[in-house]
Design an enzyme around this catalytic site. Structure first.
Site: not given
Ligand SMILES: NC(=O)c1ccc[n+]([C@@H]2O[C@H](COP(=O)([O-])OP(=O)(O)OC[C@H]3O[C@@H](n4cnc5c(N)ncnc54)[C@H](O)[C@@H]3O)[C@@H](O)[C@H]2O)c1
Length: 446
Positions: A93, A129, A219, A268, A271, A274, A334
């Site tokens: 997101t 999120t 956050n 940075g 998460c 944004k 990080k």
């Molecule tokens: N990375 C973190 O530390 C963390 C922690 C808590 C919450 N979040 C939240 O989790 C969510 C994902 O974050 P992330 O860091 O894993 O992102 P990311 O970009 O690493 O992973 C997202 C994945 O979703 C896939 N994707 C996109 N559209 C799709 C669809 N229509 N169908 C299937 N797969 C699809 C992408 O190819 C990608 O592999 C975000 O909302 C983020 O804010 C992330």
């Protein structure tokens, strides 16, 4: 019969969640729209660096020798719809281009793609999120599109994992928050999380808006804490104080606590930045923007630190970067991650290069991602190579291996023994004893 789980989106969050669900004993199907990612995961390789994740994945991925076989991957929504009792949505997101708001297109697409394949009762659980109000909207859309109708139910279960600790945070979460609209949904989620619940993870059951807000509130609080100490660093610089001592002293107060009080070049990653911006944008839509104007200040303090680091370095090399070599230690946002999304370290490196310096970067795990994002920076194979001939060495991501560097050894290869600690994490005395000029944000010169 044991629940079958699908995990949609296998990035930092989803790949970890899928492996963790298999570790908890469930049959798991991970889905992503990027076939290369699915091919790697199927082969037991993680497309990013996260400590312990590849081991966990290999312990369960079908086809890997000795694995439980409970974990498989696919690109087919049809297969996912048929397979799962509980579907976790873990897609990205990001911030909308040129706006503060959240880009919900990936979450929307995931729900739209999955729903037409839900032919038996299923629980779809959002983990991404999202702006408050999304779950209500998506629940209606789900019931509308699913052949099974209202038996395709939605829940929201925000994720709090920290990159670098993702595996342990997922297996032993410090809290599990679920936004639900029925007892059935709560019961199913209690079943999914039975093990961590039995081990004492607190379980907070609430409504959709509260569940969505918990994540962005958490956050926002963390971002505020970091910007608070960075604001104190600015005042320390103006007044000749030492922000490291100040943080230590205020941190003894239990109500304040010591964590997240390390002044530096700020936060940075994919998460915090944004999320606070999307939160402000959403509050604006709801007519509650005044409540969050402080987050605008939190954001600008944070972004200011990057610029300030550049100024400190320019000042240290004599007022101009022209003809100077600068070594940058750290590229990820990080340590213990390869994630360079909105990384302060790379942002600083890029700004310094734009001002005319020759910048060479080294990072233990983030080199590939950094190169893809900033191909014009130079990259070195180790800290010594990065530092060769440097007029200043900048410590910008607090990897353990940088704290353990030998200042005397590194001193032999640089042009000038000048270190700038953008994370206030190095032992200043050790560097000074080895003949280095040590400078850090929010601290006096000597
Ligand atoms: N990375 C973190 O530390 C963390 C922690 C808590 C919450 N979040 C939240 O989790 C969510 C994902 O974050 P992330 O860091 O894993 O992102 P990311 O970009 O690493 O992973 C997202 C994945 O979703 C896939 N994707 C996109 N559209 C799709 C669809 N229509 N169908 C299937 N797969 C699809 C992408 O190819 C990608 O592999 C975000 O909302 C983020 O804010 C992330």
């Amino acid at each position: 019969m044991a629940l079958k789980i699908t995990v949609i989106g296998t990035g930092y969050l989803g790949a970890t969640h899928a492996a963790a669900m298999a570790e908890l004993g469930f049959e798991v199907l991970g889905l992503d729209i990027v076939p290369e990612k699915i091919a790697m995961l199927t082969a037991g390789r993680v497309p990013m660096y996260e400590p312990g994740l590849e081991e966990l994945l290999r312990r369960h991925t079908a086809g890997i020798e000795g694995a439980s076989g409970r974990l498989r991957f696919t690109t087919s929504y049809e297969e996912a719809g048929e397979f799962g009792d509980v579907h976790f949505i873990c897609v990205n997101t990001p911030q909308k281009h040129g706006e503060y708001a959240c880009d919900m297109s990936y979450v929307n697409a995931a729900v739209e793609s999955l729903a037409p394949h839900l032919r038996r009762p299923a629980l779809v659980v959002g983990k991404s999120t999202v702006p408050v109000g999304s779950a209500d909207r998506l629940a209606a859309r789900l019931a509308e599109l699913a052949p099974v109708g209202a038996d395709a139910e939605l829940a929201w279960n925000p994720e709090f994992l920290r990159e670098g600790f993702a595996v342990q945070d997922t297996l032993r979460p410090d809290r599990i928050v679920v936004g639900v609209t029925s007892d059935r949904a709560e019961k199913l989620l209690r079943e999914v999380y039975a093990k961590p619940l039995a081990e004492g993870s607190p379980f907070v059951v609430t409504d959709f808006p509260t569940a969505e807000l918990v994540k962005v509130a958490a956050n926002s609080f963390l971002a505020t804490k970091i910007s608070f100490i960075n604001a104190m660093a600015e005042v320390c610089e103006a007044a000749g104080g030492d922000v490291v001592k100040l943080a230590e002293a205020i941190g003894h107060d239990e109500r304040i606590g010591r964590k997240f009080l390390r002044a530096g070049i700020g936060f940075g990653g994919g998460c915090l930045p944004k999320d606070i911006r999307a939160f402000m944008a959403r509050a604006g839509e709801l007519g509650a923007d005044q409540a969050l104007t402080f987050l605008r200040e939190v954001d600008s303090i944070n972004m200011r630190r990057r610029g300030h680091m550049v100024e400190l370095a320019r000042d240290a090399v004599g007022g101009s970067f022209l003809g100077k070599r600068v070594a940058v230690l750290g590229a990820t946002f990080k340590p213990d991650s390869d994630d360079v999304r909105d990384s302060p370290a790379l942002n600083v490196a890029g700004q310094i290069q734009l001002q005319g310096a020759q910048v060479t970067v080294f990072d233990p795990k983030g080199m590939e991602n950094a190169r893809a994002l900033f191909p014009t920076l130079a990259y070195a194979a180790d800290p010594a190579e990065a530092a060769r001939g440097a007029h200043a060495v900048l410590h910008l991501t607090e990897w353990r291996e940088f704290r353990e560097l030998d200042p005397a050894g590194l001193g032999d290869v640089v042009a000038e023994r000048r270190i700038l600690d953008g994370r206030n994490a190095l032992d200043a005395d050790r560097w000074r004893e080895a003949g280095w000029t040590y400078r850090a944000l929010g601290r006096p010169l000597a």
